[in-house]
Design a protein around this motif. Structure first.
Motif, PDB file in Angstrom:
ATOM      1  N   HIS A   1       0.831  -1.207   0.000  1.00 15.96           N
ATOM      2  CA  HIS A   1       0.000   0.000   0.000  1.00 15.96           C
ATOM      3  C   HIS A   1       0.861   1.251   0.000  1.00 15.96           C
ATOM      4  O   HIS A   1       2.058   1.220   0.251  1.00 15.96           O
ATOM      5  CB  HIS A   1      -0.974  -0.014   1.176  1.00 15.96           C
TER       6      HIS A   1
ATOM      7  N   ARG B   1       4.824  -1.311  -6.373  1.00 14.77           N
ATOM      8  CA  ARG B   1       4.728  -0.364  -7.494  1.00 14.77           C
ATOM      9  C   ARG B   1       5.262  -1.005  -8.775  1.00 14.77           C
ATOM     10  O   ARG B   1       4.664  -0.865  -9.836  1.00 14.77           O
ATOM     11  CB  ARG B   1       5.549   0.894  -7.206  1.00 14.77           C
TER      12      ARG B   1
ATOM     13  N   GLN C   1      -9.075  -8.506  -6.343  1.00 19.45           N
ATOM     14  CA  GLN C   1      -8.929  -7.529  -7.416  1.00 19.45           C
ATOM     15  C   GLN C   1      -9.145  -8.172  -8.800  1.00 19.45           C
ATOM     16  O   GLN C   1      -9.766  -7.571  -9.683  1.00 19.45           O
ATOM     17  CB  GLN C   1      -7.558  -6.851  -7.355  1.00 19.45           C
TER      18      GLN C   1
ATOM     19  N   ARG D   1     -12.775  -8.436  -9.345  1.00 20.14           N
ATOM     20  CA  ARG D   1     -13.348  -7.127  -9.656  1.00 20.14           C
ATOM     21  C   ARG D   1     -13.042  -6.732 -11.092  1.00 20.14           C
ATOM     22  O   ARG D   1     -13.898  -6.197 -11.806  1.00 20.14           O
ATOM     23  CB  ARG D   1     -12.792  -6.050  -8.708  1.00 20.14           C
ATOM     24  N   ASP D   2     -11.810  -6.983 -11.500  1.00 18.49           N
ATOM     25  CA  ASP D   2     -11.413  -6.650 -12.876  1.00 18.49           C
ATOM     26  C   ASP D   2     -12.275  -7.419 -13.887  1.00 18.49           C
ATOM     27  O   ASP D   2     -12.779  -6.846 -14.857  1.00 18.49           O
ATOM     28  CB  ASP D   2      -9.936  -6.987 -13.100  1.00 18.49           C
TER      29      ASP D   2
ATOM     30  N   LEU E   1     -15.880  -6.072 -14.018  1.00 19.90           N
ATOM     31  CA  LEU E   1     -16.018  -4.806 -14.741  1.00 19.90           C
ATOM     32  C   LEU E   1     -15.944  -5.036 -16.255  1.00 19.90           C
ATOM     33  O   LEU E   1     -16.730  -4.469 -17.025  1.00 19.90           O
ATOM     34  CB  LEU E   1     -14.949  -3.813 -14.287  1.00 19.90           C
TER      35      LEU E   1
ATOM     36  N   ARG F   1      -6.997   9.143  -0.042  1.00 20.69           N
ATOM     37  CA  ARG F   1      -5.546   8.920  -0.016  1.00 20.69           C
ATOM     38  C   ARG F   1      -5.119   7.479   0.221  1.00 20.69           C
ATOM     39  O   ARG F   1      -4.085   7.077  -0.248  1.00 20.69           O
ATOM     40  CB  ARG F   1      -4.796   9.798   0.998  1.00 20.69           C
ATOM     41  N   HIS F   2      -5.875   6.691   0.982  1.00 16.32           N
ATOM     42  CA  HIS F   2      -5.387   5.350   1.288  1.00 16.32           C
ATOM     43  C   HIS F   2      -6.176   4.307   0.502  1.00 16.32           C
ATOM     44  O   HIS F   2      -7.335   4.087   0.748  1.00 16.32           O
ATOM     45  CB  HIS F   2      -5.478   5.077   2.786  1.00 16.32           C
TER      46      HIS F   2
ATOM     47  N   HIS G   1      -5.208   1.004   0.129  1.00 19.24           N
ATOM     48  CA  HIS G   1      -4.404  -0.199   0.328  1.00 19.24           C
ATOM     49  C   HIS G   1      -5.253  -1.365   0.805  1.00 19.24           C
ATOM     50  O   HIS G   1      -6.392  -1.212   1.219  1.00 19.24           O
ATOM     51  CB  HIS G   1      -3.254   0.084   1.297  1.00 19.24           C
TER      52      HIS G   1
ATOM     53  N   ASN H   1      -6.261  -6.900   5.955  1.00 20.70           N
ATOM     54  CA  ASN H   1      -7.226  -7.910   6.380  1.00 20.70           C
ATOM     55  C   ASN H   1      -8.126  -7.434   7.512  1.00 20.70           C
ATOM     56  O   ASN H   1      -8.970  -8.178   7.976  1.00 20.70           O
ATOM     57  CB  ASN H   1      -6.487  -9.174   6.820  1.00 20.70           C
TER      58      ASN H   1
ATOM     59  N   ILE I   1     -13.108   0.158  -1.236  1.00 20.32           N
ATOM     60  CA  ILE I   1     -13.970  -0.278  -2.336  1.00 20.32           C
ATOM     61  C   ILE I   1     -13.769   0.628  -3.552  1.00 20.32           C
ATOM     62  O   ILE I   1     -13.637   0.150  -4.672  1.00 20.32           O
ATOM     63  CB  ILE I   1     -15.450  -0.298  -1.871  1.00 20.32           C
TER      64      ILE I   1
ATOM     65  N   ARG J   1     -10.418  -0.130  -5.232  1.00 25.53           N
ATOM     66  CA  ARG J   1     -10.498  -1.354  -6.049  1.00 25.53           C
ATOM     67  C   ARG J   1     -11.242  -1.082  -7.346  1.00 25.53           C
ATOM     68  O   ARG J   1     -10.844  -1.519  -8.408  1.00 25.53           O
ATOM     69  CB  ARG J   1     -11.226  -2.451  -5.278  1.00 25.53           C
ATOM     70  N   PHE J   2     -12.359  -0.374  -7.245  1.00 22.57           N
ATOM     71  CA  PHE J   2     -13.130  -0.050  -8.452  1.00 22.57           C
ATOM     72  C   PHE J   2     -12.289   0.778  -9.417  1.00 22.57           C
ATOM     73  O   PHE J   2     -12.251   0.508 -10.621  1.00 22.57           O
ATOM     74  CB  PHE J   2     -14.418   0.712  -8.093  1.00 22.57           C
TER      75      PHE J   2
ATOM     76  N   LEU K   1      -9.068   1.061  -9.682  1.00 15.88           N
ATOM     77  CA  LEU K   1      -7.984   0.264 -10.271  1.00 15.88           C
ATOM     78  C   LEU K   1      -8.536  -0.619 -11.398  1.00 15.88           C
ATOM     79  O   LEU K   1      -7.933  -0.723 -12.469  1.00 15.88           O
ATOM     80  CB  LEU K   1      -7.311  -0.573  -9.181  1.00 15.88           C
ATOM     81  N   SER K   2      -9.694  -1.229 -11.171  1.00 16.69           N
ATOM     82  CA  SER K   2     -10.340  -2.027 -12.224  1.00 16.69           C
ATOM     83  C   SER K   2     -10.715  -1.148 -13.417  1.00 16.69           C
ATOM     84  O   SER K   2     -10.531  -1.535 -14.573  1.00 16.69           O
ATOM     85  CB  SER K   2     -11.609  -2.707 -11.701  1.00 16.69           C
TER      86      SER K   2
ATOM     87  N   ARG L   1      -9.353   1.698 -14.323  1.00 16.60           N
ATOM     88  CA  ARG L   1      -8.142   2.109 -15.033  1.00 16.60           C
ATOM     89  C   ARG L   1      -7.616   0.967 -15.902  1.00 16.60           C
ATOM     90  O   ARG L   1      -7.225   1.184 -17.054  1.00 16.60           O
ATOM     91  CB  ARG L   1      -7.068   2.570 -14.037  1.00 16.60           C
TER      92      ARG L   1
ATOM     93  N   TYR M   1      -2.601   8.681  -8.762  1.00 15.68           N
ATOM     94  CA  TYR M   1      -1.911   7.888  -9.780  1.00 15.68           C
ATOM     95  C   TYR M   1      -0.962   8.753 -10.616  1.00 15.68           C
ATOM     96  O   TYR M   1       0.204   8.392 -10.831  1.00 15.68           O
ATOM     97  CB  TYR M   1      -2.944   7.199 -10.677  1.00 15.68           C
TER      98      TYR M   1
ATOM     99  N   HIS N   1       1.671  11.008  -7.865  1.00 17.36           N
ATOM    100  CA  HIS N   1       2.483  10.429  -6.790  1.00 17.36           C
ATOM    101  C   HIS N   1       3.325   9.226  -7.201  1.00 17.36           C
ATOM    102  O   HIS N   1       3.641   8.383  -6.364  1.00 17.36           O
ATOM    103  CB  HIS N   1       1.608  10.119  -5.579  1.00 17.36           C
ATOM    104  N   GLY N   2       3.642   9.118  -8.486  1.00 19.64           N
ATOM    105  CA  GLY N   2       4.704   8.190  -8.858  1.00 19.64           C
ATOM    106  C   GLY N   2       4.333   6.992  -9.698  1.00 19.64           C
ATOM    107  O   GLY N   2       5.152   6.507 -10.480  1.00 19.64           O
ATOM    108  N   GLN N   3       3.103   6.456  -9.541  1.00 19.21           N
ATOM    109  CA  GLN N   3       2.800   5.214 -10.272  1.00 19.21           C
ATOM    110  C   GLN N   3       2.753   5.447 -11.790  1.00 19.21           C
ATOM    111  O   GLN N   3       3.228   4.607 -12.561  1.00 19.21           O
ATOM    112  CB  GLN N   3       1.476   4.617  -9.779  1.00 19.21           C
TER     113      GLN N   3
END
Lengths: 259, 259
Positions: A28, A44, A80, A83-84, A87, B25-26, B28, B31, B41, B44-45, B47-48, B50, B75, B78-80
């Motif tokens: 994270h 990353r 994930q 989820r991917d 979608l 911001r977070h 990550h 568990n 949530i 995750r959405f 990221l899917s 994108r 994204y 901040h580096g990714q």
């Protein structure tokens, strides 16, 4: 997929070994010191690598980078990936709703089999999710069991296509001679029934790339008069080349690359 | 890209508004109970989403989903995004190293301009990173300033191509009549010099899709005898269609879609 304690321990030790001591499990982002930790950097990198793979920017890779073992397991097992998939299949379902079917029975759709209709994640778990190189004999032994499970969102799409009257063609690189019957049985026991044809690799295409073989078969379908509205696969070699379909859907697969 | 305090505050308030109170911001995984929080949530959405955009599974989208405003900013800033770009350009550089150049001066390479050679992220910051719909007048006013900055990993590839003797073609949907000189100036002030041609949209292609226009131009280059070894763009409409190139490289762009 139940993990045995022994398997989990072995995977854990392998992960520690290959991660060169990185703190596994947490990939994270944050603004504290942890942002420079090796797990953060590996996370990353692995996210970039996965994007590179899925966009067809990274080609001809033989194995998953060893530092991404835990990342790929997390991705596949902890939600994930699901989820991917959901979608992408939502996009496909919306597209299907908008297709004006013709009543001539020539509206076609193509689906790949391995890791599109049927999942091999359980097998790849034993191959460190692709950190181990491709093992054709072991994969054949796995496939011969006929125990692959359906990818639920793909089965949902499949059933919708059948219900709407599409002719569904399952196009796979699996060898017809050795895996023909078991593949039919496995598809049926997972609910994939009512498709038009299962098209498997025969001697004619021995030694040819998946891209060439699948392009040829799709071209033959178009020559028969089918309109290929959609084409779903986990490899770009399912989706590129001739007669690729009016629209393609790339299912994620960070475990292996088929040229 | 310096953030003004006022701009940052406005963006923050917008983010809070559009994130429906999510803890920004977070994004990550863990568990604990946090794994069911709305930020988790949404992360995750997004990221899917994108991945769906980058793999050409999600098409014809007009705006970034509002709940992904903060995700897309994170994204990009901040580096990714930089890591993704670097990994893709490393693949391109390795590929370039392996190309057997012919001494006839007909080894070609195509690069798109906007968000491939030159970045518009600073502009899109003012448009909530694509959460606001496309605004052609505002974009033109931005482009007229000639202040876009180079994407460093793409400039590195560009310079390598020039050094190795490739004929580099810059192919853009920007209008030649209004943006011709400023685009040349902007490219030059960012270090993009020594290319063979800058090819811009003329009246002939007015109203045609980017995919059609760019396919036509690439076909003309092949008809001139050029071998298109590589093709780099941030849109699939840069990379699909006729004469797409021996190999394509998809640069990330979660801000907008060009058909």
């Amino acid at each position: 997929m139940a993990h045995g304690v022994g398997e989990t321990l072995v995977l854990f030790l392998l992960a520690v070994y290959f991660s060169k001591g990185m703190s596994i499990r947490h990939h994270h982002e944050s603004n504290d010191n942890e942002s420079t930790s090796s797990s953060f950097i590996d996370g990353r990198f692995c996210l970039s690598w996965r994007l590179g793979v899925e966009t067809n920017n990274v080609l001809l890779w033989r194995t998953v980078p060893t530092q991404c073992l835990q990342y790929v397991e997390d991705y596949l097992i902890h939600g994930q990936y699901d989820r991917d998939l959901e979608l992408i299949m939502e996009q496909a379902l919306s597209y299907v709703d908008a297709i004006p079917l013709v009543a001539d029975g020539m509206d076609g759709w193509i689906l790949d089999v391995d890791d599109t209709c049927l999942s091999n994640i359980y097998y790849y778990k034993s191959k460190k999710y692709g950190c181990d190189p491709y093992d054709p004999l072991a994969f054949r032994a796995w496939a011969m069991k006929g125990g692959c499970t359906a990818l639920p969102p793909v089965l949902t799409l499949f059933n919708k296509l059948i219900d709407k009257g599409f002719k569904v063609f399952l196009l796979t690189g699996r060898d017809e001679g050795t895996l023909g019957q078991v593949t039919i049985d496995n598809l049926h026991n997972q609910g994939f029934t009512g498709y038009e044809r299962l098209m498997m690799r025969t001697m004619v295409y021995k030694g040819k790339s998946a891209a060439t073989y699948k392009s040829d078969i799709r071209k033959q379908l178009e020559d028969e008069g089918y309109r290929i509205w959609g084409n779903v696969g986990d490899q770009w070699s399912d989706l590129q080349g001739n007669s690729s379909g009016n629209r393609t859907f790339k299912i994620p697969n960070p475990m292996y690359f088929v040229p």
